[in-house]
Structure formats: structure tokens, C-alpha cells
Design a protein around this motif. Structure first.
Motif, PDB file in Angstrom:
ATOM      1  N   LEU A 150      -4.131  12.071 -10.511  1.00  9.54           N
ATOM      2  CA  LEU A 150      -4.129  10.851 -11.320  1.00  9.54           C
ATOM      3  C   LEU A 150      -3.025   9.961 -10.413  1.00  9.54           C
ATOM      4  CD1 LEU A 150      -4.171  11.809 -14.929  1.00  9.54           C
ATOM      5  CD2 LEU A 150      -6.215  10.976 -13.319  1.00  9.54           C
ATOM      6  N   ALA A 151      -1.984  10.319 -10.059  1.00  6.87           N
ATOM      7  CA  ALA A 151      -1.123   9.521  -9.339  1.00  6.87           C
ATOM      8  C   ALA A 151      -1.486   8.933  -8.087  1.00  6.87           C
ATOM      9  CB  ALA A 151       0.567  10.115  -9.071  1.00  6.87           C
ATOM     10  N   SER A 152      -2.330   9.994  -7.249  1.00  7.25           N
ATOM     11  CA  SER A 152      -2.858   9.539  -6.108  1.00  7.25           C
ATOM     12  C   SER A 152      -4.243   8.496  -6.114  1.00  7.25           C
ATOM     13  CB  SER A 152      -3.445  10.888  -5.356  1.00  7.25           C
ATOM     14  OG  SER A 152      -2.264  11.709  -5.169  1.00  7.25           O
ATOM     15  N   LEU A 153      -4.852   8.897  -7.239  1.00 11.80           N
ATOM     16  CA  LEU A 153      -5.658   7.773  -7.349  1.00 11.80           C
ATOM     17  C   LEU A 153      -5.359   6.459  -7.868  1.00 11.80           C
ATOM     18  CD1 LEU A 153      -8.839   7.260  -7.828  1.00 11.80           C
ATOM     19  CD2 LEU A 153      -8.915   8.102 -10.085  1.00 11.80           C
ATOM     20  N   PHE A 154      -4.416   6.755  -8.637  1.00  8.87           N
ATOM     21  CA  PHE A 154      -3.754   5.103  -9.047  1.00  8.87           C
ATOM     22  C   PHE A 154      -3.286   4.429  -7.855  1.00  8.87           C
ATOM     23  CE2 PHE A 154       0.243   2.983 -10.171  1.00  8.87           C
ATOM     24  CZ  PHE A 154      -0.327   1.798 -10.903  1.00  8.87           C
ATOM     25  N   PHE A 155      -2.489   5.006  -6.986  1.00  8.80           N
ATOM     26  CA  PHE A 155      -1.715   4.334  -5.830  1.00  8.80           C
ATOM     27  C   PHE A 155      -2.724   4.151  -4.650  1.00  8.80           C
ATOM     28  CE2 PHE A 155       2.261   6.402  -7.473  1.00  8.80           C
ATOM     29  CZ  PHE A 155       2.840   5.254  -7.857  1.00  8.80           C
ATOM     30  N   PHE A 156      -3.860   4.971  -4.420  1.00  6.26           N
ATOM     31  CA  PHE A 156      -4.865   4.569  -3.712  1.00  6.26           C
ATOM     32  C   PHE A 156      -5.604   3.163  -4.032  1.00  6.26           C
ATOM     33  CE2 PHE A 156      -9.673   4.617  -2.831  1.00  6.26           C
ATOM     34  CZ  PHE A 156      -9.377   4.551  -1.537  1.00  6.26           C
ATOM     35  N   LEU A 157      -6.033   3.171  -5.291  1.00  5.57           N
ATOM     36  CA  LEU A 157      -6.523   1.899  -5.872  1.00  5.57           C
ATOM     37  C   LEU A 157      -5.767   0.693  -5.896  1.00  5.57           C
ATOM     38  CD1 LEU A 157      -8.405   3.508  -9.108  1.00  5.57           C
ATOM     39  CD2 LEU A 157      -9.145   2.782  -6.869  1.00  5.57           C
ATOM     40  N   ILE A 158      -4.330   0.839  -6.039  1.00  2.00           N
ATOM     41  CA  ILE A 158      -3.571  -0.171  -6.043  1.00  2.00           C
ATOM     42  C   ILE A 158      -3.347  -0.568  -4.492  1.00  2.00           C
ATOM     43  CG2 ILE A 158      -1.045  -0.898  -6.222  1.00  2.00           C
ATOM     44  CD1 ILE A 158      -2.510  -0.781  -8.906  1.00  2.00           C
ATOM     45  N   LEU A 181      -5.675  -0.390  -2.186  1.00  2.00           N
ATOM     46  CA  LEU A 181      -6.759  -0.833  -1.725  1.00  2.00           C
ATOM     47  C   LEU A 181      -6.774  -2.568  -2.514  1.00  2.00           C
ATOM     48  CD1 LEU A 181      -9.731  -0.042  -0.463  1.00  2.00           C
ATOM     49  CD2 LEU A 181     -10.444   0.314  -2.694  1.00  2.00           C
ATOM     50  N   ILE A 182      -6.549  -2.695  -3.545  1.00  3.31           N
ATOM     51  CA  ILE A 182      -6.566  -3.982  -4.210  1.00  3.31           C
ATOM     52  C   ILE A 182      -5.479  -4.833  -3.370  1.00  3.31           C
ATOM     53  CG2 ILE A 182      -6.166  -5.404  -6.295  1.00  3.31           C
ATOM     54  CD1 ILE A 182      -7.237  -2.598  -7.881  1.00  3.31           C
ATOM     55  N   VAL A 183      -4.295  -4.359  -3.411  1.00  3.20           N
ATOM     56  CA  VAL A 183      -3.287  -5.317  -2.738  1.00  3.20           C
ATOM     57  C   VAL A 183      -3.660  -5.602  -1.276  1.00  3.20           C
ATOM     58  CG1 VAL A 183      -0.981  -5.306  -2.238  1.00  3.20           C
ATOM     59  CG2 VAL A 183      -1.481  -4.595  -4.306  1.00  3.20           C
ATOM     60  N   GLY A 184      -4.082  -4.450  -0.610  1.00  6.02           N
ATOM     61  CA  GLY A 184      -4.526  -4.812   0.855  1.00  6.02           C
ATOM     62  C   GLY A 184      -5.766  -5.740   0.849  1.00  6.02           C
ATOM     63  N   ASN A 185      -6.721  -5.962   0.170  1.00  9.00           N
ATOM     64  CA  ASN A 185      -7.663  -6.839  -0.004  1.00  9.00           C
ATOM     65  C   ASN A 185      -7.088  -8.331  -0.158  1.00  9.00           C
ATOM     66  OD1 ASN A 185      -9.609  -5.233   0.950  1.00  9.00           O
ATOM     67  ND2 ASN A 185     -10.330  -4.536  -1.275  1.00  9.00           N
ATOM     68  N   ILE A 186      -6.266  -8.442  -1.224  1.00 11.99           N
ATOM     69  CA  ILE A 186      -5.624  -9.634  -1.469  1.00 11.99           C
ATOM     70  C   ILE A 186      -5.043 -10.252  -0.444  1.00 11.99           C
ATOM     71  CG2 ILE A 186      -3.797 -10.599  -3.048  1.00 11.99           C
ATOM     72  CD1 ILE A 186      -4.747  -8.838  -5.257  1.00 11.99           C
TER      73      ILE A 186
END
Length: 78
Positions: free
Chosen positions: A54-62, A64-69
Motif C-alpha cells: 500500500l505504501a509503495s502504491l501510494f508513493f508511486f501515485l504521488i 506520478l502526479i507531482v511529476g506530471n504537475i
């Protein structure tokens, strides 16, 4: 005439015995330990693996989102 008591001397316990008494005391303390059962260890290990996933998925999504921003803000098209 006053007798001064050195606080350092009182704080340190007197050491008696040697390595044999040390290991005897270690064995006595180890007998007092309540060891986890096989089931408790298994459940705990599964819980740890789930939380890591769960922590890996959370940090991966964060990431991805911050990188795109950041890419959008800097005008970098990849």
C-alpha cells in the motif's frame, strides 16, 4: 569534618562475577521472554507485506502526479 559521598560511586552498581555469571543471567532472562507463536508471526508478516504494498502504491501515485504537475508547469512535453 564532613563526609562527602561521591554520586558517581552510588550510581554505578557493583560488578561481581565474570562471563559465566553473565551468560547464566542472560539465560535466565531469556526464559522469561514470551515468544510469538507461528500464527502470530505469519499474521504479522502478512500485515507488513500488505502495508509495504500500500505504501509503495501510494508513493508511486504521488510521484506520478507531482511529476506530471512539474512537467506541465515547466512546459516539458515528454
Amino acid at each position: 569534618m564532613t563526609t562527602e559521598v561521591n554520586e558517581h560511586d552510588e550510581a554505578q552498581p557493583k560488578r561481581r562475577g565474570g562471563p559465566f555469571s553473565f551468560f547464566r543471567e542472560v539465560r535466565a532472562e531469556a526464559r522469561k521472554v514470551t515468544w510469538a507463536t507461528r500464527q502470530e508471526v505469519t499474521v504479522s508478516a502478512i500485515m507488513v507485506l500488505v502495508m509495504v504494498a500500500l505504501a509503495s502504491l501510494f508513493f508511486f501515485l504521488i510521484d506520478l502526479i507531482v511529476g506530471n504537475i512539474v512537467n506541465f508547469a515547466l512546459g516539458i512535453n515528454s
